[in-house]
Scaffold this active site. Structure first.
Site, PDB file in Angstrom:
ATOM      1  N   LYS A 297       0.849  -1.196   0.000  1.00  0.00           N
ATOM      2  CA  LYS A 297       0.000   0.000   0.000  1.00  0.00           C
ATOM      3  C   LYS A 297       0.882   1.244   0.000  1.00  0.00           C
ATOM      4  CE  LYS A 297      -3.877  -1.880   2.699  1.00  0.00           C
ATOM      5  NZ  LYS A 297      -4.960  -1.754   1.705  1.00  0.00           N
ATOM      6  N   ARG A 371      -9.973 -11.816   2.147  1.00  0.00           N
ATOM      7  CA  ARG A 371     -10.825 -12.885   1.599  1.00  0.00           C
ATOM      8  C   ARG A 371     -10.150 -14.242   1.689  1.00  0.00           C
ATOM      9  NH1 ARG A 371     -11.091  -9.669  -3.960  1.00  0.00           N
ATOM     10  NH2 ARG A 371     -10.772  -7.994  -2.459  1.00  0.00           N
TER      11      ARG A 371
HETATM   12  N1  BES Z   1      -7.990  -3.930   4.361  1.00  0.00           N
HETATM   13  C1  BES Z   1      -8.180  -3.576   3.009  1.00  0.00           C
HETATM   14  C2  BES Z   1      -9.527  -2.896   2.772  1.00  0.00           C
HETATM   15  C3  BES Z   1      -9.566  -1.424   2.976  1.00  0.00           C
HETATM   16  C4  BES Z   1      -9.001  -0.577   2.032  1.00  0.00           C
HETATM   17  C5  BES Z   1     -10.199  -0.876   4.023  1.00  0.00           C
HETATM   18  C6  BES Z   1      -9.066   0.783   2.192  1.00  0.00           C
HETATM   19  C7  BES Z   1     -10.271   0.480   4.199  1.00  0.00           C
HETATM   20  C8  BES Z   1      -9.717   1.316   3.272  1.00  0.00           C
HETATM   21  C9  BES Z   1      -8.129  -4.810   2.110  1.00  0.00           C
HETATM   22  O1  BES Z   1      -7.336  -5.838   2.553  1.00  0.00           O
HETATM   23  C10 BES Z   1      -7.611  -4.357   0.799  1.00  0.00           C
HETATM   24  O2  BES Z   1      -6.529  -3.861   0.763  1.00  0.00           O
HETATM   25  N2  BES Z   1      -8.397  -4.529  -0.255  1.00  0.00           N
HETATM   26  C11 BES Z   1      -8.002  -4.102  -1.544  1.00  0.00           C
HETATM   27  C12 BES Z   1      -8.470  -5.149  -2.520  1.00  0.00           C
HETATM   28  C13 BES Z   1      -7.925  -4.957  -3.920  1.00  0.00           C
HETATM   29  C14 BES Z   1      -6.448  -5.205  -3.932  1.00  0.00           C
HETATM   30  C15 BES Z   1      -8.626  -5.913  -4.846  1.00  0.00           C
HETATM   31  C16 BES Z   1      -8.675  -2.751  -1.833  1.00  0.00           C
HETATM   32  O3  BES Z   1      -9.806  -2.565  -1.459  1.00  0.00           O
HETATM   33  O4  BES Z   1      -7.997  -1.908  -2.398  1.00  0.00           O
HETATM   34 ZN    ZN Z   2      -5.304  -5.640   1.948  1.00  0.00          ZN
END
Ligand code: BES
Ligand code: ZN
Ligand code: ZN
Length: 518
Positions: A297, A371
């Protein structure tokens, strides 16, 4: 905070601070406010009369006005708190306004306070839909307990000392009404304390709350509440062949934790649950920190990713409440906890893993880790005999894009199970909005080289493709998925809560569980 409920005339109640609620009973958009106090006490109405006549107080939700030495009352101060428009009043406004009263009092050195139970019948029926007394009492109690929390655990200088005692002063009326008020009060205390337990877990930084520590805290809660609890780590995950969960965990030096909390109802002597009674599985995403892994991230806002275990916290909180409420249904709470890190041992895009169910998963993005841990958690719940599943997770940014921070996402493969959940929202006061996960979307998670892939491969419909992935593991078992990414952390200060963990979903999950009690 010590909460009490007494049945007596509020005007004669001795307290440093008495709270009374007020609504705006005007009809029509442009009408001037018409303030009405929700009390049948003439003494309180008289004490507030000149303030009400002054037009200073508009009765907006959470608005506060204070009177010192109110004439004719035993209280030293009278705090008037607005509930907003009478026409649109629900128990949720009562929950918020009770919170606004507590948060007004707390920084002002008040240590003991009271709230006059909102007597909605003080208004004529044309103004108010009848609010069920039990729910009203419950919301009032919950609002007070939830709002009292400030997240100053790690501050050296804790400015806000706690409110030590809060008494709800309800009129001594008919026995059936007092019984309902008492019931709502008792339930509200149980549920809000459980929600605060969940919030405190989410507030913890990830250097303190590792997966192992999360397991320890869940186990301590279970032992206090008389629930069975097992906490497993890498060896057990390997034995269960939880390839998806292990893939996420292997990038961190912190070992994963699989927590299994079991609640068996305490039934009357000689009674047994029927053989085909439902068994509910509550599965929570417990990523104690989500860096994104190799699909790292960006730095901005990454500190917030300590809250990526809010789904797990919601399930631990729900089990906390269930233990105290003793509904007649078996419930198994499962937490899948790991840290998502980039490292030499981390899983990588392109890797393929075999989940516990036997399905193979191609990794397209290591940031779609929630997931993966849930896939094995959901399948494991089924092997433990769960007939109905619910999971909660801060799963996707896409869900926040779709619904903002007001509604959380709700997905389900079963109408009856989903309807039970939405029915409970009236009591919980939480907002969930259903989004689709029909098989029309199935192709989006088809992989070139494995059974499925862990993302939809594009930005579109990200909340749904994540739900579709989970659905592959729930299969035919009635299942609900709650995506709480936008609602698990309060980003804004409100009169009834500070910034910080919200504890969302605890109340709604508990309501859902209660619909199955036989
Ligand atoms: N923990 C995050 C979800 C999240 C993202 C919560 C931003 C709050 C704010 C999750 O594990 C994640 O990073 N999901 C990705 C999925 C993507 C890579 C398909 C997302 O939502 O960007
Ligand atoms: Zn994530
Ligand atoms: Zn995550």
């Amino acid at each position: 905070m010590d909460m009490k409920l007494v049945f007596q005339d509020a005007a004669g109640f001795q307290t440093p601070l008495l709270t009374v609620f007020a609504v705006d009973a005007s009809i029509g958009k442009d009408a001037d406010p018409l303030i009405a106090l929700l009390t049948t006490s003439d003494s309180i109405t008289n004490a507030a009369a000149s303030l009400i006549a002054s037009d200073e107080f508009k009765g907006a939700l959470g608005e506060q006005a204070m009177l010192h030495a109110p004439a004719g009352l035993k209280a030293e101060r009278l705090l008037i708190v607005g509930l907003g428009k009478a026409k649109t009043l629900s128990v949720d406004e009562v929950r918020k306004a009770a919170g606004a009263a507590v948060r007004w009092a707390k920084p002002r050195g008040v240590r003991q306070m009271a709230i006059a139970f909102p007597e909605e019948h003080a208004l004529s029926d044309e103004h108010l839909e009848n609010l069920p007394c039990t729910l009203l009492s419950r919301a009032l109690t919950e609002g007070a307990i939830l709002s009292e929390r400030d997240w100053d655990t790690y501050k050296s200088d804790k400015k806000d000392r706690s409110i030590e005692g809060l008494t709800i002063v309800a009129p001594s009326g008919e026995e059936s009404t007092t019984r309902e008020i008492q019931q709502g009060f008792d339930e509200g205390k149980i549920i809000a304390s459980a929600q605060n337990f969940a919030r405190a877990l989410v507030n913890e930084p990830s250097n303190v709350l590792t997966p192992t520590e999360l397991g320890r805290r869940a186990a301590a809660m279970c032992s206090e509440k008389g629930l069975k609890c097992e906490v497993y780590s890498t060896a057990k995950l390997e034995e269960l062949k939880m390839g998806a969960f292990l893939a996420v965990a292997k990038g961190s030096v912190q070992p994963p934790a699989l927590v299994v909390m079991t609640y068996e109802p305490k039934l009357e002597k000689g009674k047994q649950l029927p053989k085909d009674a439902p068994v509910l599985g509550l599965v929570g995403k417990g990523i104690t920190f989500d860096t994104g892994g190799i699909s790292l991230k960006s730095a901005e806002g990454m500190e917030k990713m300590k809250y990526d275990m809010a789904g797990a916290a919601a399930m631990i909180g729900a089990m906390h409440a269930i233990a105290d409420l003793n509904p007649a249904v078996k419930v198994i709470g499962i937490v899948c906890s790991a840290e998502n890190m980039p490292s030499g041992t981390a899983y990588k895009p392109g890797d393929v893993f075999t989940a516990m169910s036997g399905k193979t998963v191609e990794i397209l993005n290591t940031d779609a880790e929630g997931r993966l841990v849930l896939a094995d958690g959901l399948h494991y719940a089924k092997t433990l005999g769960c007939t109905h599943l619910i999971n909660a997770a801060t799963l996707t940014g896409a869900c926040v894009v779709a619904l903002g921070m007001i509604n959380a996402g709700l997905f389900s493969n079963n109408e009856d199970t989903c309807e039970r959940f939405t029915r409970g929202l009236r009591a919980s006061g939480e907002k969930f909005w259903r989004l689709p996960c029909t098989d029309d979307y199935k192709d989006l998670i088809k992989s070139q080289i494995a059974d499925i892939q862990n993302t939809g491969g594009s930005r579109w419909g990200g909340a749904t493709t994540a739900a579709m992935f989970l659905k592959e593991f729930a299969e035919d078992t009635p299942w609900i998925h709650l995506d709480i990414a936008g609602c698990a952390w309060n980003e804004e200060i409100k009169p009834w809560h500070p910034k910080g963990p919200s504890g969302v979903a605890v109340r709604s999950i508990v309501e859902w569980v209660r619909t199955f009690a036989s």
